[in-house]
Design an enzyme around this catalytic site. Structure first.
Site: not given
Ligand code: PQQ
Length: 551
Positions: A173, A251, A293
């Site tokens: 992100e 993404n 995403d």
């Molecule tokens: N982590 C969670 C969670 O632990 O509930 C849900 C998500 C993440 C997402 O929906 C993401 O898109 C997401 N994206 C990244 C990223 O793009 O680096 C990292 C993480 C993460 O490390 O927990 C999540």
């Protein structure tokens, strides 16, 4: 002494311990144990509970590791605990000192540790990898993986293959660059580094710089690849049969797809990587030119069917993919959620048939046209791992029914700042449920049974030869279902939402089931209307262990 490479590779066949994230390198989360089964699980009771304490709780997404009478769990805020596996007594605790400026996107979670020899190893939110002595909790090595102030973090469980710690990164992100790396498990020394965005320089196993195979930046325009995202934030699985590590990529950055024409390789893909060299052997892009995403990080689970070596992934984009795991060839893609608006399906070559009307429009001045899209960006399924039963030959998928209003906005890259270029609000599709646990037949792509849950499902799944499927709910329950019929057979309320991954093992003739309790993860932070509906759920942080009462 301690677990060896051979022990890790054999983990799925040794029910006396849990040595790997996924209960075996393939990550099938299948246990051959039958002591607890569909006819007696109704009598299962707590053996003990162990608190992670502290003022800071938040999401507990960890999968326990069990070895030599000790249960190891990671906790929120980059903590690692060792508990006595019989009594729950705490043996030691390691608490990483995190700097103020960490930038995890989606809660301060950690999904688990890796064990090898005398070490227990985990990653921290400030993007370090730490190896501790598994008996004392003392640091053996501690390496910086990336710069947390540029948005890098770490939440996944690392894996160990042939004496190498193999792991990805978080930060998609923030316009970081995804990568997969290997380090020497004994010293922490970097062995190879493989960026997952075309055009970036990596390091080969010979220590020399590498570029991507194929044409430099062929799927990006200008210098957009420089901040292209593709975070490998969920780690991977390993298949000893093909010597391939399967790891998904997140993404592309920014979310606004009109700002980066092209396929944006290797984002939203499953990659097959040679663990000896870091070379990408094949890739399959689940959402080319993603505009919603739809991270492709979800676990790719090797399984065999009809004499073929296959693998399956239930993607954020709502489709259940089956691929030939030897070469990445497309076999099938079937929806596992009730509604997918972004594509009408996949053609025979494995390419999505987009519905252009349902791609969020280009921003005119400040805000582009809003479209309603299903699944939402939190996905038909998010990080929470599914399970594959070698007994029923079904996959058990923790899925969610929701959509989103999404629109694009202008955005420019700035180091350490969110890099989205999109706005969104998540909305449930149905009044009475969001979560659905589904039994998927990989042969037909049909759903054999489903269990509906009011709140979104956000915990991992376990399946056993006792004909049982276990998963947790935000309402606080760990539940057991009949693997063949989906009938609910048992539940226990743990006092906070369950977003951890359950495991089972046997010790002294008794079978144990364990899960972490502690509500959190992305839903309360990013869930829009759904976040409001679950804001009453209490936080927590506890390990719960269950067994049958002595008869
Ligand atoms: N982590 C969670 C969670 O632990 O509930 C849900 C998500 C993440 C997402 O929906 C993401 O898109 C997401 N994206 C990244 C990223 O793009 O680096 C990292 C993480 C993460 O490390 O927990 C999540």
């Amino acid at each position: 002494a301690g677990p060896t490479d051979a022990d890790l590779m054999n983990d799925a066949n040794t029910p006396g311990d849990i040595l790997t994230y996924g209960m075996g390198p393939k990550g099938q989360r299948f246990s051959p144990l039958t002591t607890i089964n569909a006819s007696n699980v109704g009598r299962m009771v707590p053996a003990f509970s162990a608190s992670l304490g502290g003022e800071k709780q938040r999401g507990q997404e960890s999968q326990p590791i069990v070895y030599d009478g000790i249960i190891y769990v990671t906790g929120s805020y980059s903590r690692l605990f060792a508990f006595d596996a019989k009594t729950g007594e705490e043996l030691w605790q390691y608490d990483a000192r995190l700097p103020d400026g960490i930038m995890p996107c989606c809660d301060v979670v950690n999904r688990g540790a890796a064990i090898f020899g005398d070490k227990i190893i985990f990653g921290t939110l400030d993007a370090h990898m730490v190896a501790l002595n598994r008996k004392t909790g003392k640091v053996i090595w501690n390496k910086t993986l990336a710069a947390y102030d540029a948005g890098y973090s770490f939440t996944a469980a690392p894996m160990i293959v042939k004496g190498k710690v193999i792991y990805g990164n978080s930060g998609g992100e923030f316009g970081i660059v995804g990568k997969v790396e290997a380090r020497d498990v004994n010293t922490g020394e970097l062995l190879w580094s493989r960026p997952t965005i075309e055009g970036h320089m990596g390091m080969g196993a010979d220590g020399k710089p590498t570029t991507m195979t194929g044409k430099l930046n062929a799927s990006w325009q200008g210098d957009q690849w420089k901040n292209g995202g593709g975070a490998t934030w969920l780690g991977g699985t390993y298949d000893p049969d093909t010597n391939l590590v399967f790891i998904g990529t997140g993404n592309p950055a920014p979310w606004n797809s009109h700002l980066r024409p092209g396929n944006n390789l290797y984002t939203s893909s499953t990659l097959a990587i040679d663990p000896d060299t870091g070379v990408i052997k094949w890739h399959y892009q689940t959402t080319p030119h993603d505009g919603w995403d739809f991270d492709g990080v979800n676990e790719f689970i090797p399984f065999d069917m009809g004499g073929r070596k296959l693998g399956a992934k239930a993607d954020r984009n709502g489709y259940f993919f089956v691929l030939d795991r030897t070469n990445g060839q497309f076999v099938s893609a079937n929806p596992f959620v009730s509604k997918t608006t972004w594509a009408t399906g996949f053609d025979k070559s494995g390419k999505p048939m987009y519905d252009p009307a349902n791609r969020p429009g280009p921003p005119s001045a400040e805000k582009g046209t809003t479209v309603f899209s299903a699944p939402s960006f939190l996905g038909g399924k998010n990080w929470m791992p599914m399970a594959y039963s070698q007994q029923t030959n079904m996959f058990y998928i923790p899925s969610n029914e929701w959509g989103m209003d999404i629109w694009n906005e202008p955005i420019a890259y700035k180091k350490g700042a969110a890099y989205l270029g999109a706005g969104f609000t998540i909305k449930p599709l149905y009044d009475d449920h969001i979560g659905v646990l589904r039994a998927m037949d990989p042969k037909t792509g049909k759903i054999a049974w489903e269990y509906k849950n009011k709140a979104p499902l956000w915990g991992g799944v376990l399946v056993t030869a006792g004909n049982l499927v276990f998963t947790g709910t935000p309402e606080g329950y760990l539940k057991a279902f009949d693997a063949k019929t989906g009938k609910e057979l048992w539940k226990f309320n743990t006092g906070s939402g369950v977003v951890g991954s359950p495991v089972t093992w046997s010790d002294g003739g008794e079978q144990y089931v364990a899960v972490m309790s502690g509500w959190g993860g992305a839903v309360p932070l990013w869930g829009g209307e759904v976040a409001k509906a679950v804001q009453h759920i209490n936080q927590g942080g506890a390990l719960w262990v269950f067994k049958l009462p002595k008869s």
